[in-house]
Scaffold this motif. Structure first.
Motif, short mmCIF file in Angstrom:
data_model
loop_
_atom_site.label_atom_id
_atom_site.label_comp_id
_atom_site.label_asym_id
_atom_site.label_seq_id
_atom_site.Cartn_x
_atom_site.Cartn_y
_atom_site.Cartn_z
N GLU A 298 0.88 -1.18 -0.23
CA GLU A 298 -0.29 -0.15 0.09
C GLU A 298 0.64 1.46 -0.01
N LEU A 299 2.05 1.03 0.86
CA LEU A 299 2.95 2.18 0.85
C LEU A 299 3.33 2.32 -0.86
N ASN A 300 3.97 1.21 -0.65
CA ASN A 300 4.32 1.76 -2.04
C ASN A 300 3.54 1.72 -2.96
N VAL A 301 2.32 1.82 -3.75
CA VAL A 301 1.37 2.86 -3.83
C VAL A 301 0.85 4.23 -4.09
N HIS A 302 1.08 4.73 -2.53
CA HIS A 302 1.41 6.25 -2.09
C HIS A 302 2.21 6.81 -2.86
N LEU A 303 3.51 5.89 -2.55
CA LEU A 303 4.94 6.63 -3.25
C LEU A 303 4.28 6.35 -4.33
N ASN A 304 4.06 5.69 -5.49
CA ASN A 304 4.20 5.29 -6.86
C ASN A 304 3.10 7.06 -7.31
N GLU A 305 1.84 6.54 -7.14
CA GLU A 305 1.07 8.00 -6.55
C GLU A 305 1.82 9.40 -6.85
N PHE A 306 2.23 9.99 -5.30
CA PHE A 306 3.24 10.45 -5.44
C PHE A 306 3.84 11.59 -5.72
N LYS A 307 4.93 10.02 -6.18
CA LYS A 307 6.06 10.19 -7.28
C LYS A 307 5.43 10.91 -9.14
N ILE A 308 3.95 10.18 -9.53
CA ILE A 308 3.56 10.56 -10.71
C ILE A 308 3.19 12.10 -10.53
N GLN A 309 2.41 12.84 -9.06
CA GLN A 309 1.88 13.94 -9.24
C GLN A 309 3.72 14.76 -9.02
N LEU A 310 3.97 13.87 -8.40
CA LEU A 310 5.49 15.04 -8.20
C LEU A 310 6.10 15.74 -9.65
N LEU A 311 5.90 14.00 -11.29
CA LEU A 311 6.34 14.53 -12.60
C LEU A 311 5.31 14.98 -12.95
#
Ligand code: ADP
Ligand code: MG
Length: 400
Positions: A298-311
């Motif tokens: 779940e944390l990984n999913v959040h991290l990826n979402e955050f990464k996409i937001q950052l990008l």
């Protein structure tokens, strides 16, 4: 005006229709349970009111979210708006595996177990289960959480039809129609409709019961996921009752791990005092490890979402930067153009001024010449002005 557009009917509940609806403004899809209370007796009506009260209090990722309800007195109906679970319910999944003659993957069974246990933890103890700390054994430090009796919710109808799957494959417990707060009266077995395949022996025998009756039912659902049929089956109601009271179940296929088979067996324990509680199960070592794994995913999913937001933000910034430098270039070009135009205009003006000066000099010279001529030709003036004056005029004419 109703803000929801009715779409297709997706199920028939015991008291009415379940329909998909779409929010006219933002397009979100919800589910609307349309219940006609006119066809209900007062007991059923109370049950409905209790479902609404329970749903309103529950806010958990593994419980179907309730949004609101509308009372429509003209139609004698109540419309309950809930989260739409796109993946349907577990009974559909079980039927599909059965049809295709396939086994349900063990990983999926564990994930159903853990997510329903997390939902039950919220119901049975009135609080959310804490995140796993693998360095601390919760059971050594505490017994089950202190329960506020008023906030205990027993689902009482856990079965594959009432376990839903969301768009993102999250497992959600739904249909709290038969759930109750611990304080209300105990008349459940009498109000149950349908075949009680998943009902615990104590509930079936109308004996006092507590939250572990949900653990029995969960055990039966997990058993069905492994064997693609419920653990207790019989031709008549009485035979079914007898089998449930005995609690003997056929062995689960050895293809599934010993740990999984043991946990399911423990859940299907006839004596409720010997049955593990939700707290016991959620803190067993294998479940703690799997929960940790789920939390990390779940944390990984959040991290990826955050990464996409950052990008995305970075892209936006780059676009803005490009826009600004384009504007800057345009401004520079304009500045150069203005300077060039200014120079041109300046030169034109200088030329015009020069020409003007020449014309003016020419005209002045002409006037002076004419004046001189006039003086020369007039005797009186010649005498009056004298030779000195004339010399002055000649001097001026020469400078022009
Ligand atoms: P009941 O148990 O009273 O008959 P349910 O609430 O279980 O009624 O709904 C009946 C059927 O409607 C379910 O089996 C399911 O197919 C569908 N359904 C109900 N709620 C949802 C939901 N939130 N998302 C998707 N389908 C649903
Ligand atoms: Mg149901």
């Amino acid at each position: 005006m109703n803000e929801y557009e009715p779409l297709e009917v997706i199920g028939k509940g015991s008291f009415g229709t379940v329909r998909k609806v779409k929010n006219k403004i933002d397009g979100t899809i919800l589910v609307r349970k349309e219940i006609e209370y006119n066809s209900m007796n007062s007991h059923e009506r109370n049950q409905l009111i209790s479902e609404l009260r329970i749903l309103r209090e529950l806010n958990h990722p593994n419980i179907v979210k309730y949004y609101k309800h509308d009372h429509l007195p003209d139609l004698k109906s109540i419309h309950i708006y809930m989260e739409y679970c796109q993946g349907g319910d577990l009974s559909h999944i079980i039927n599909n595996f059965k049809k295709n003659n396939e086994k349900v993957p063990e990983e999926f069974i564990w994930s159903v177990m853990i997510q329903i246990l997390l939902a039950l933890y919220r119901c049975h103890y009135g609080i959310d289960c804490k995140k796993v700390n693998l360095f601390k054994n919760e059971q050594q430090h505490a017994n089950s959480p202190i329960i506020n009796q008023d906030s205990v919710i027993i689902h009482r109808d856990i079965k594959p039809d009432n376990i839903f799957i969301s768009k993102t494959n999250t497992i959600k417990l739904g249909d709290f129609g038969l759930a109750k707060m611990l304080t209300s009266t105990n008349e459940f077995a009498k109000t149950y409709v349908g075949t009680p395949y998943y009902m615990s022996p104590e509930v079936l025998m109308d004996q006092p019961y507590d939250p572990v009756c949900d653990i029995w039912s969960l055990g039966c659902v997990l058993y069905e996921l492994c064997c693609l049929q419920p653990p207790f089956q019989a031709k008549t109601h009485l035979q079914l009752q007898a089998k449930i009271k005995r609690g003997q179940v056929p062995e689960i296929d050895q293809e599934y791990s010993q740990q999984l088979r043991n946990i399911i067996k423990d859940c299907i324990t006839v004596n409720p005092n010997d049955r593990p509680t939700c707290f016991d199960l959620i803190n067993t070592l294998s479940i703690r490890f799997l929960r940790k794994e789920m939390e990390l995913k779940e944390l990984n999913v959040h991290l990826n979402e955050f990464k996409i937001q950052l990008l995305n933000k970075n892209d936006e910034l780059k676009k803005k930067e490009n826009y600004l430098s384009a504007q800057e270039r345009k401004l520079k070009e304009m500045e150069i153009k203005i300077e060039e135009e200014f120079e041109l205009r300046k030169r034109q003006l200088e030329l015009e001024a020069k020409e003007l000066r020449l014309t003016y000099q020419r005209e002045f010279k002409l006037v002076v010449e004419q004046e001189v001529e006039k003086i020369k030709n007039t005797n009186t003036t010649y005498k009056l002005k004298g030779p000195k004056e004339l010399e002055k005029f000649d001097g001026i004419l020469k400078t022009l």
